[in-house]
Design a protein around this motif. Sequence first.
Motif, PDB file in Angstrom:
ATOM      1  N   SER A 133       0.832  -1.208   0.000  1.00 51.49           N
ATOM      2  CA  SER A 133       0.000   0.000   0.000  1.00 51.49           C
ATOM      3  C   SER A 133       0.867   1.259   0.000  1.00 51.49           C
ATOM      4  CB  SER A 133      -0.912  -0.015   1.226  1.00 51.49           C
ATOM      5  OG  SER A 133      -1.695   1.161   1.287  1.00 51.49           O
ATOM      6  N   ARG A 135       4.054   1.544  -1.041  1.00 54.08           N
ATOM      7  CA  ARG A 135       4.747   1.647  -2.327  1.00 54.08           C
ATOM      8  C   ARG A 135       3.817   2.187  -3.411  1.00 54.08           C
ATOM      9  NH1 ARG A 135       6.676  -2.920  -2.346  1.00 54.08           N
ATOM     10  NH2 ARG A 135       8.835  -2.467  -1.807  1.00 54.08           N
ATOM     11  N   SER A 136       2.569   1.725  -3.396  1.00 52.70           N
ATOM     12  CA  SER A 136       1.597   2.194  -4.384  1.00 52.70           C
ATOM     13  C   SER A 136       1.311   3.686  -4.229  1.00 52.70           C
ATOM     14  CB  SER A 136       0.296   1.394  -4.243  1.00 52.70           C
ATOM     15  OG  SER A 136      -0.693   1.878  -5.124  1.00 52.70           O
ATOM     16  N   LYS A 180       4.322   5.652  -5.511  1.00 55.64           N
ATOM     17  CA  LYS A 180       4.451   5.556  -6.959  1.00 55.64           C
ATOM     18  C   LYS A 180       3.404   6.405  -7.670  1.00 55.64           C
ATOM     19  CE  LYS A 180       4.520   2.186 -10.747  1.00 55.64           C
ATOM     20  NZ  LYS A 180       4.420   0.746 -11.099  1.00 55.64           N
ATOM     21  N   CYS A 181       2.188   6.419  -7.139  1.00 51.80           N
ATOM     22  CA  CYS A 181       1.085   7.127  -7.798  1.00 51.80           C
ATOM     23  C   CYS A 181       1.139   8.642  -7.609  1.00 51.80           C
ATOM     24  CB  CYS A 181      -0.252   6.600  -7.280  1.00 51.80           C
ATOM     25  SG  CYS A 181      -0.612   4.903  -7.763  1.00 51.80           S
TER      26      CYS A 181
END
Length: 450
Positions: free
Chosen positions: A144, A146-147, A150-151
């Motif tokens: 979660s 990392r996402s 990244k986003c």
Amino acid sequence: MPRQRLTLPRIAAFKPEKESFLWDEDMPRLAVRARGTGTKTFIFKGTLDGKEIKVTIGSTDTWTIEAAREQARLYQRQIDDGKDPQDVIREQREAEEAAKEAAQAAAAAARAEIERAQRYTLRALCDAYTAALERAGKTKSAASTRSAFKCHIDAETASTPAKDVTAHQLAALVRKVREAGKERAAGILRSYLSAAFNAAKRAPFDSALPADLIPFAIEHNPVDAIPAIAVQRGDRTLSPDELRTYLGHILRVGQADSTGPDLADMALLLALLAGGQRIAQLLRAKVSDFDEEAGTLRLWDGKGKRRTAREHVLPLAPRAVELVTSLARRTQALGGEQWLFASWKDTRMADETPGKRAAEICEAMGRESFNLRDIRRTVETMLAALGISKDTRAQLLSHGISGVQAAHYDRHEYLEEKRAALVAWENRLMAVIRGEKTPSNVVRLGQRAA
């Protein structure tokens, strides 16, 4: 040889067979030293405290006569001041060497700083922090986090050295997400960034944190200046009618497919039967965590700030025992030995799969939207309506168990209380399926999972 004013022709004509000196008339301490056709050099000779001092100035090929005279005058002034020109020369060389070493050290430090800037960026800090979460067994939190990074972190900010990132830069990132209508995502991004910076800030002093966070040299947390975004509390609960429809989709009641629930449906069903357990924890359960004789399923709760996952034992009610038994048999039939929810042999079903299936059911129902968190809230609300105490509900759903009392003194496992609660809960689900308002022990929960 009598003194003569040094000139280029006289120096060129000066070719003694043995070492000799051609003294200058203008600067009596200056001479040209020569031997045969060898190299000729300017030298200085003086006296300090009765001691003869001789200093080589340099070759006549590289020094002009006037420059040699000026250097000789300088040496004489040093002697007049009580200084030995040789000591002055040595001190100058040492100072020059020190300056050279200092320049080299500064250049090396500059190169190291450039390397640090290129290596220890915000992106690298985010990667190091998520890797630390993974090593701590918090794989879902790591994914979660990392996402979110990244986003929502743009390339320019991500490539900035982490220690140079400003509160203004991070506030702009959070603001952009919030203005896009993603308030919860904005709050989560702020929280994850703050956790990453705090971890790196504490790493030099906290041996429990990984050493690879230390080189980022974080001394303050820029996120501290950004106000926290309050997460809106969810209040969605399913009515008994909605819950009955939801269960009908899981069990495929009235559908042409008569094979019974698929693996994602089994996960959703077990989450319900087991009292609203977190899907991620159920999916990490292994066949070895199930004690068929005792009717217990052991989960591991790593949620929150725990350094090690907390053992969470569920004394399952009869229908849940049947379901878990069938899951264990299914894994063995696939040739696997490890995961209770094996998609193939020893490959575990992805964490996202049950959530996607729940979303499909929600869309098919055509009601107010809900998610797995709302299902969990529904279960606890209905458990409370059954008279299950708050303490037992906390133990059953494995939440809110903290503080000195729970951590150090309360060692009661609540097995009997949890078993009684789960039996009562299964009976309540039976009543829901039949559309009754009171629990019953008579009706079985649909088709037995294969």
